[in-house]
Motif scaffolding. Structure first.
Motif, PDB file in Angstrom:
ATOM      1  N   UNK A 131       0.827  -1.210   0.000  1.00 13.16           N
ATOM      2  CA  UNK A 131       0.000   0.000   0.000  1.00 13.16           C
ATOM      3  C   UNK A 131       0.857   1.254   0.000  1.00 13.16           C
ATOM      4  N   UNK A 132       2.008   1.218   0.659  1.00 12.88           N
ATOM      5  CA  UNK A 132       2.855   2.399   0.715  1.00 12.88           C
ATOM      6  C   UNK A 132       3.583   2.647  -0.592  1.00 12.88           C
ATOM      7  N   UNK A 133       3.841   1.585  -1.368  1.00  8.10           N
ATOM      8  CA  UNK A 133       4.613   1.770  -2.581  1.00  8.10           C
ATOM      9  C   UNK A 133       3.733   2.001  -3.809  1.00  8.10           C
ATOM     10  N   UNK A 134       2.478   1.652  -3.738  1.00 12.08           N
ATOM     11  CA  UNK A 134       1.598   1.781  -4.898  1.00 12.08           C
ATOM     12  C   UNK A 134       0.772   3.062  -4.800  1.00 12.08           C
ATOM     13  N   UNK A 135       0.555   3.687  -5.934  1.00 10.71           N
ATOM     14  CA  UNK A 135      -0.314   4.847  -6.011  1.00 10.71           C
ATOM     15  C   UNK A 135      -1.656   4.345  -6.504  1.00 10.71           C
ATOM     16  N   UNK A 136      -2.680   4.565  -5.726  1.00 13.22           N
ATOM     17  CA  UNK A 136      -4.006   4.068  -6.098  1.00 13.22           C
ATOM     18  C   UNK A 136      -4.651   5.006  -7.101  1.00 13.22           C
ATOM     19  N   UNK A 137      -5.144   4.407  -8.173  1.00 19.17           N
ATOM     20  CA  UNK A 137      -5.821   5.170  -9.208  1.00 19.17           C
ATOM     21  C   UNK A 137      -6.953   4.322  -9.763  1.00 19.17           C
ATOM     22  N   UNK A 138      -8.139   4.882  -9.787  1.00 13.98           N
ATOM     23  CA  UNK A 138      -9.299   4.113 -10.241  1.00 13.98           C
ATOM     24  C   UNK A 138      -9.698   4.416 -11.677  1.00 13.98           C
ATOM     25  N   UNK A 139      -9.057   5.380 -12.300  1.00 16.52           N
ATOM     26  CA  UNK A 139      -9.407   5.743 -13.673  1.00 16.52           C
ATOM     27  C   UNK A 139      -8.758   4.829 -14.697  1.00 16.52           C
ATOM     28  N   UNK A 140      -8.968   5.145 -15.944  1.00 13.61           N
ATOM     29  CA  UNK A 140      -8.442   4.399 -17.080  1.00 13.61           C
ATOM     30  C   UNK A 140      -7.239   5.171 -17.641  1.00 13.61           C
ATOM     31  N   UNK A 141      -6.045   4.618 -17.458  1.00 16.91           N
ATOM     32  CA  UNK A 141      -4.822   5.304 -17.878  1.00 16.91           C
ATOM     33  C   UNK A 141      -4.781   5.554 -19.386  1.00 16.91           C
ATOM     34  N   UNK A 142      -5.299   4.626 -20.182  1.00 15.07           N
ATOM     35  CA  UNK A 142      -5.300   4.807 -21.639  1.00 15.07           C
ATOM     36  C   UNK A 142      -6.180   5.999 -22.028  1.00 15.07           C
ATOM     37  N   UNK A 143      -7.338   6.108 -21.385  1.00 16.54           N
ATOM     38  CA  UNK A 143      -8.207   7.271 -21.623  1.00 16.54           C
ATOM     39  C   UNK A 143      -7.523   8.541 -21.133  1.00 16.54           C
ATOM     40  N   UNK A 144      -6.840   8.430 -20.000  1.00 15.06           N
ATOM     41  CA  UNK A 144      -6.125   9.580 -19.454  1.00 15.06           C
ATOM     42  C   UNK A 144      -5.051  10.085 -20.394  1.00 15.06           C
ATOM     43  N   UNK A 145      -4.377   9.170 -21.078  1.00 16.42           N
ATOM     44  CA  UNK A 145      -3.362   9.568 -22.050  1.00 16.42           C
ATOM     45  C   UNK A 145      -3.992  10.386 -23.180  1.00 16.42           C
ATOM     46  N   UNK A 146      -5.137   9.925 -23.663  1.00 16.95           N
ATOM     47  CA  UNK A 146      -5.838  10.667 -24.713  1.00 16.95           C
ATOM     48  C   UNK A 146      -6.270  12.049 -24.218  1.00 16.95           C
ATOM     49  N   UNK A 147      -6.773  12.117 -22.975  1.00 13.45           N
ATOM     50  CA  UNK A 147      -7.193  13.401 -22.396  1.00 13.45           C
ATOM     51  C   UNK A 147      -6.001  14.333 -22.247  1.00 13.45           C
ATOM     52  N   UNK A 148      -4.859  13.791 -21.805  1.00 11.76           N
ATOM     53  CA  UNK A 148      -3.657  14.604 -21.666  1.00 11.76           C
ATOM     54  C   UNK A 148      -3.293  15.233 -23.010  1.00 11.76           C
ATOM     55  N   UNK A 149      -3.355  14.436 -24.077  1.00 11.12           N
ATOM     56  CA  UNK A 149      -3.009  14.932 -25.410  1.00 11.12           C
ATOM     57  C   UNK A 149      -3.970  16.023 -25.881  1.00 11.12           C
ATOM     58  N   UNK A 150      -5.206  15.999 -25.393  1.00 11.07           N
ATOM     59  CA  UNK A 150      -6.196  17.001 -25.800  1.00 11.07           C
ATOM     60  C   UNK A 150      -6.291  18.190 -24.854  1.00 11.07           C
ATOM     61  N   UNK A 151      -6.147  17.941 -23.554  1.00 11.21           N
ATOM     62  CA  UNK A 151      -6.458  18.978 -22.570  1.00 11.21           C
ATOM     63  C   UNK A 151      -5.255  19.586 -21.863  1.00 11.21           C
ATOM     64  N   UNK A 152      -4.172  18.860 -21.723  1.00  5.17           N
ATOM     65  CA  UNK A 152      -3.093  19.305 -20.837  1.00  5.17           C
ATOM     66  C   UNK A 152      -1.800  19.673 -21.558  1.00  5.17           C
ATOM     67  N   UNK A 153      -1.659  19.174 -22.765  1.00  2.00           N
ATOM     68  CA  UNK A 153      -0.401  19.279 -23.496  1.00  2.00           C
ATOM     69  C   UNK A 153       0.041  20.717 -23.764  1.00  2.00           C
ATOM     70  N   UNK A 154      -0.890  21.639 -23.839  1.00  2.00           N
ATOM     71  CA  UNK A 154      -0.537  23.027 -24.116  1.00  2.00           C
ATOM     72  C   UNK A 154       0.253  23.661 -22.969  1.00  2.00           C
ATOM     73  N   UNK A 155       0.051  23.166 -21.757  1.00  5.97           N
ATOM     74  CA  UNK A 155       0.702  23.779 -20.595  1.00  5.97           C
ATOM     75  C   UNK A 155       1.672  22.867 -19.852  1.00  5.97           C
ATOM     76  N   UNK A 156       1.474  21.566 -19.967  1.00  8.01           N
ATOM     77  CA  UNK A 156       2.258  20.626 -19.154  1.00  8.01           C
ATOM     78  C   UNK A 156       3.086  19.676 -19.998  1.00  8.01           C
ATOM     79  N   UNK A 157       4.098  19.146 -19.362  1.00 10.18           N
ATOM     80  CA  UNK A 157       4.962  18.133 -19.945  1.00 10.18           C
ATOM     81  C   UNK A 157       5.138  17.026 -18.904  1.00 10.18           C
ATOM     82  N   UNK A 158       5.436  15.843 -19.387  1.00 21.12           N
ATOM     83  CA  UNK A 158       5.834  14.754 -18.494  1.00 21.12           C
ATOM     84  C   UNK A 158       7.266  14.428 -18.897  1.00 21.12           C
TER      85      UNK A 158
END
Length: 150
Positions: free
Chosen positions: A19-46
């Motif tokens: 539990x201490x080493x894992x980050x809990x996430x209930x969303x869909x990472x593949x969908x999140x990648x698509x959202x990042x490309x549409x919504x976040x890319x103008x301001x953020x980088x990974x």
């Protein structure tokens, strides 16, 4: 019976470490990648801070680098000029949990005001993720970068 008891005990002992080493996430990472490309890319980088490799985005520096954001203390990307409210909240030890992230990206200033109980608190992020599921998916995507280092 002894084997069952031993198995239960081993599982119980291993659970806190996992539990201490894992980050809990209930969303869909593949969908999140698509959202990042549409919504976040103008301001953020990974970008991996150790290698300098840009893993997603276009090297934008309007917003902070989102590498390792899941589980990271608020307002701690070195060299980024956060709002005073975000820094103040981070100084309390607050980290980017899924719940905190979803609340923040849907209403940055409103979330900060509520968390700090300060109607004058303001965030610098103007963009708001309108759909709650999109926010969960974004967090799941971000949790795939640097979570092992948390």
């Amino acid at each position: 019976m002894k084997i069952t008891t031993l198995a239960v005990a081993m599982t119980a002992l291993a659970a806190p470490a996992f539990a201490q080493s894992a980050v809990e996430a209930s969303g869909d990472a593949a969908e999140g990648e698509q959202r990042f490309q549409r919504q976040c890319i103008a301001c953020h980088v990974i970008q991996d801070p150790e290698t300098g490799e840009v893993l997603a985005g276009r090297s934008s520096r309007v917003g902070p680098n989102l590498y390792g954001v899941a589980g990271r203390q608020l307002g701690t990307v070195e060299g980024f000029n956060y709002s005073d409210a975000l820094v103040e909240l981070g100084e309390t030890g607050q980290v980017w949990t899924e719940e905190a992230f979803v609340g923040y990206v849907q209403d940055p200033t409103g979330w900060l005001r509520e968390e700090l109980d300060d109607r004058r608190a303001r965030g610098k992020m103007a963009y708001q993720v309108r759909d709650e599921q999109d926010a969960y998916d974004l967090y799941a995507y971000f949790a795939t970068f640097g979570a092992e280092a948390q």
